[in-house]
Design a protein around this motif. Structure first.
Motif, PDB file in Angstrom:
ATOM      1  N   PHE A  35       5.910   4.692  14.766  1.00 28.12           N
ATOM      2  CA  PHE A  35       6.477   3.053  15.167  1.00 28.12           C
ATOM      3  C   PHE A  35       7.595   3.214  15.872  1.00 28.12           C
ATOM      4  N   GLY A  36       8.515   3.977  15.189  1.00 32.21           N
ATOM      5  CA  GLY A  36      10.312   3.658  15.242  1.00 32.21           C
ATOM      6  C   GLY A  36      10.357   2.789  14.418  1.00 32.21           C
ATOM      7  N   LEU A  37       9.737   2.861  13.506  1.00 31.26           N
ATOM      8  CA  LEU A  37       9.640   0.785  12.960  1.00 31.26           C
ATOM      9  C   LEU A  37      11.051   1.733  11.830  1.00 31.26           C
ATOM     10  N   ALA A  70      -8.368   0.766   6.990  1.00 33.36           N
ATOM     11  CA  ALA A  70      -9.348   2.189   7.256  1.00 33.36           C
ATOM     12  C   ALA A  70      -9.696   2.006   8.707  1.00 33.36           C
ATOM     13  N   LYS A  71     -11.051   3.245   7.652  1.00 32.70           N
ATOM     14  CA  LYS A  71     -11.838   3.165   9.200  1.00 32.70           C
ATOM     15  C   LYS A  71     -13.004   2.580   9.521  1.00 32.70           C
ATOM     16  N   ARG A  72     -13.013   2.232   7.617  1.00 33.75           N
ATOM     17  CA  ARG A  72     -14.131   1.422   7.260  1.00 33.75           C
ATOM     18  C   ARG A  72     -13.331  -0.416   7.634  1.00 33.75           C
ATOM     19  N   SER A  73     -13.852  -1.196   8.218  1.00 38.18           N
ATOM     20  CA  SER A  73     -13.075  -2.457   7.950  1.00 38.18           C
ATOM     21  C   SER A  73     -12.910  -3.391   7.038  1.00 38.18           C
ATOM     22  N   ASP A  74     -13.474  -2.819   6.063  1.00 39.49           N
ATOM     23  CA  ASP A  74     -13.226  -3.661   4.328  1.00 39.49           C
ATOM     24  C   ASP A  74     -12.266  -3.288   3.928  1.00 39.49           C
ATOM     25  N   ARG A  75     -11.158  -2.793   4.260  1.00 35.99           N
ATOM     26  CA  ARG A  75      -9.989  -1.649   3.926  1.00 35.99           C
ATOM     27  C   ARG A  75      -9.228  -2.377   4.685  1.00 35.99           C
ATOM     28  N   LEU A  76      -7.773  -2.476   3.486  1.00 37.99           N
ATOM     29  CA  LEU A  76      -6.334  -2.494   4.547  1.00 37.99           C
ATOM     30  C   LEU A  76      -5.422  -2.179   3.441  1.00 37.99           C
ATOM     31  N   LYS A  77      -4.709  -1.889   3.680  1.00 36.02           N
ATOM     32  CA  LYS A  77      -3.201  -1.225   3.568  1.00 36.02           C
ATOM     33  C   LYS A  77      -2.248  -1.696   3.437  1.00 36.02           C
ATOM     34  N   ILE A  78      -1.203  -2.269   2.376  1.00 31.35           N
ATOM     35  CA  ILE A  78       0.745  -3.103   3.219  1.00 31.35           C
ATOM     36  C   ILE A  78       1.098  -2.839   2.444  1.00 31.35           C
ATOM     37  N   LEU A  79       2.214  -1.975   2.844  1.00 29.78           N
ATOM     38  CA  LEU A  79       3.329  -1.478   2.533  1.00 29.78           C
ATOM     39  C   LEU A  79       4.889  -2.641   3.173  1.00 29.78           C
ATOM     40  N   ALA A 125       5.127   5.184   4.329  1.00 26.97           N
ATOM     41  CA  ALA A 125       6.746   5.088   5.163  1.00 26.97           C
ATOM     42  C   ALA A 125       6.900   6.172   6.461  1.00 26.97           C
ATOM     43  N   ALA A 126       5.938   7.342   6.310  1.00 29.27           N
ATOM     44  CA  ALA A 126       6.481   8.485   7.395  1.00 29.27           C
ATOM     45  C   ALA A 126       6.079   8.047   8.807  1.00 29.27           C
ATOM     46  N   VAL A 127       4.216   7.294   8.609  1.00 29.70           N
ATOM     47  CA  VAL A 127       4.274   6.808   9.587  1.00 29.70           C
ATOM     48  C   VAL A 127       4.668   5.651  10.393  1.00 29.70           C
ATOM     49  N   VAL A 170       1.343  -4.782  12.254  1.00 27.51           N
ATOM     50  CA  VAL A 170      -0.147  -4.040  12.003  1.00 27.51           C
ATOM     51  C   VAL A 170      -0.770  -3.072  12.910  1.00 27.51           C
ATOM     52  N   ALA A 171      -0.438  -2.096  12.060  1.00 34.98           N
ATOM     53  CA  ALA A 171      -1.141  -1.185  12.649  1.00 34.98           C
ATOM     54  C   ALA A 171      -2.262  -1.204  13.942  1.00 34.98           C
ATOM     55  N   MET A 172      -2.770  -0.617  14.492  1.00 38.26           N
ATOM     56  CA  MET A 172      -3.815  -0.980  15.838  1.00 38.26           C
ATOM     57  C   MET A 172      -5.149   0.260  15.992  1.00 38.26           C
ATOM     58  N   ARG A 173      -4.554   1.463  15.124  1.00 40.90           N
ATOM     59  CA  ARG A 173      -5.236   2.745  15.145  1.00 40.90           C
ATOM     60  C   ARG A 173      -5.390   2.587  13.277  1.00 40.90           C
ATOM     61  N   PRO A 174      -6.203   3.180  12.937  1.00 44.83           N
ATOM     62  CA  PRO A 174      -6.791   3.436  11.536  1.00 44.83           C
ATOM     63  C   PRO A 174      -6.452   4.730  10.741  1.00 44.83           C
ATOM     64  N   VAL A 175      -5.101   4.677   9.710  1.00 40.14           N
ATOM     65  CA  VAL A 175      -4.814   5.820   8.726  1.00 40.14           C
ATOM     66  C   VAL A 175      -6.145   6.284   8.215  1.00 40.14           C
ATOM     67  N   ASP A 176      -5.390   7.347   7.576  1.00 44.21           N
ATOM     68  CA  ASP A 176      -6.265   8.245   6.536  1.00 44.21           C
ATOM     69  C   ASP A 176      -5.915   7.753   5.392  1.00 44.21           C
ATOM     70  N   PHE A 177      -6.757   6.716   4.727  1.00 44.64           N
ATOM     71  CA  PHE A 177      -6.870   5.930   3.244  1.00 44.64           C
ATOM     72  C   PHE A 177      -5.877   7.184   1.832  1.00 44.64           C
ATOM     73  N   ARG A 178      -6.581   8.011   2.747  1.00 45.35           N
ATOM     74  CA  ARG A 178      -5.386   9.057   1.271  1.00 45.35           C
ATOM     75  C   ARG A 178      -4.342   9.179   1.234  1.00 45.35           C
ATOM     76  N   ARG A 179      -3.667   8.612   2.437  1.00 39.74           N
ATOM     77  CA  ARG A 179      -1.886   8.163   2.328  1.00 39.74           C
ATOM     78  C   ARG A 179      -1.410   7.417   1.341  1.00 39.74           C
ATOM     79  N   GLY A 180      -0.131   7.922   0.943  1.00 36.63           N
ATOM     80  CA  GLY A 180      -0.039   6.982  -0.292  1.00 36.63           C
ATOM     81  C   GLY A 180       1.498   6.432   0.339  1.00 36.63           C
ATOM     82  N   HIS A 181       2.437   5.725  -0.679  1.00 36.30           N
ATOM     83  CA  HIS A 181       3.461   4.786  -0.347  1.00 36.30           C
ATOM     84  C   HIS A 181       4.541   5.887   0.939  1.00 36.30           C
TER      85      HIS A 181
END
Length: 117
Positions: A34-36, A48-57, A27-29, A12-23
């Protein structure tokens, strides 16, 4: 939902990310921040900055899968915002995905009997 078997690694990423990012952006993040390895088969959860959204890659051996979920009428329980990534057990991930407080789930394999016999 992604089948979270006992051997699935979940980060789990601890900091919100820009939710306009796609696959590719996520993957670059995973690689740069994270070096993973985003192609390892692990699941990477982003907020996301809004706590009602998540993305899973996740890489499923044939391509990158991106799941986007928005809770209706609720918020996900997230760890405190800071740099880095944390690991969740499959049970904790299942609770997070359902919008439950994953911090109340006991980590698997750490149960100890109170007394013998």
């Amino acid at each position: 939902m992604i089948a979270a078997g006992a051997d699935l690694k979940i980060y789990v990423a601890m900091r919100p990310v820009d939710f306009r990012r796609g696959h590719d952006g996520l993957a670059a993040v995973v690689q740069q921040t994270f070096g993973l390895d985003p192609f390892s088969g692990a699941a990477f959860v982003f907020r996301a900055k809004r706590s009602d959204r998540l993305k899973i890659l996740v890489w499923d051996q044939t391509g990158l899968v991106l799941v986007h979920k928005r809770l209706e009428g609720g918020q996900f329980v997230w760890p405190r915002v800071r740099d880095g990534v944390m690991r969740l057990s499959p049970a904790m991930f299942a609770a997070l995905f359902e919008g439950l407080d994953w911090k109340l789930v006991r980590p698997e394999g750490r149960r100890r009997p109170q007394r013998a016999g």
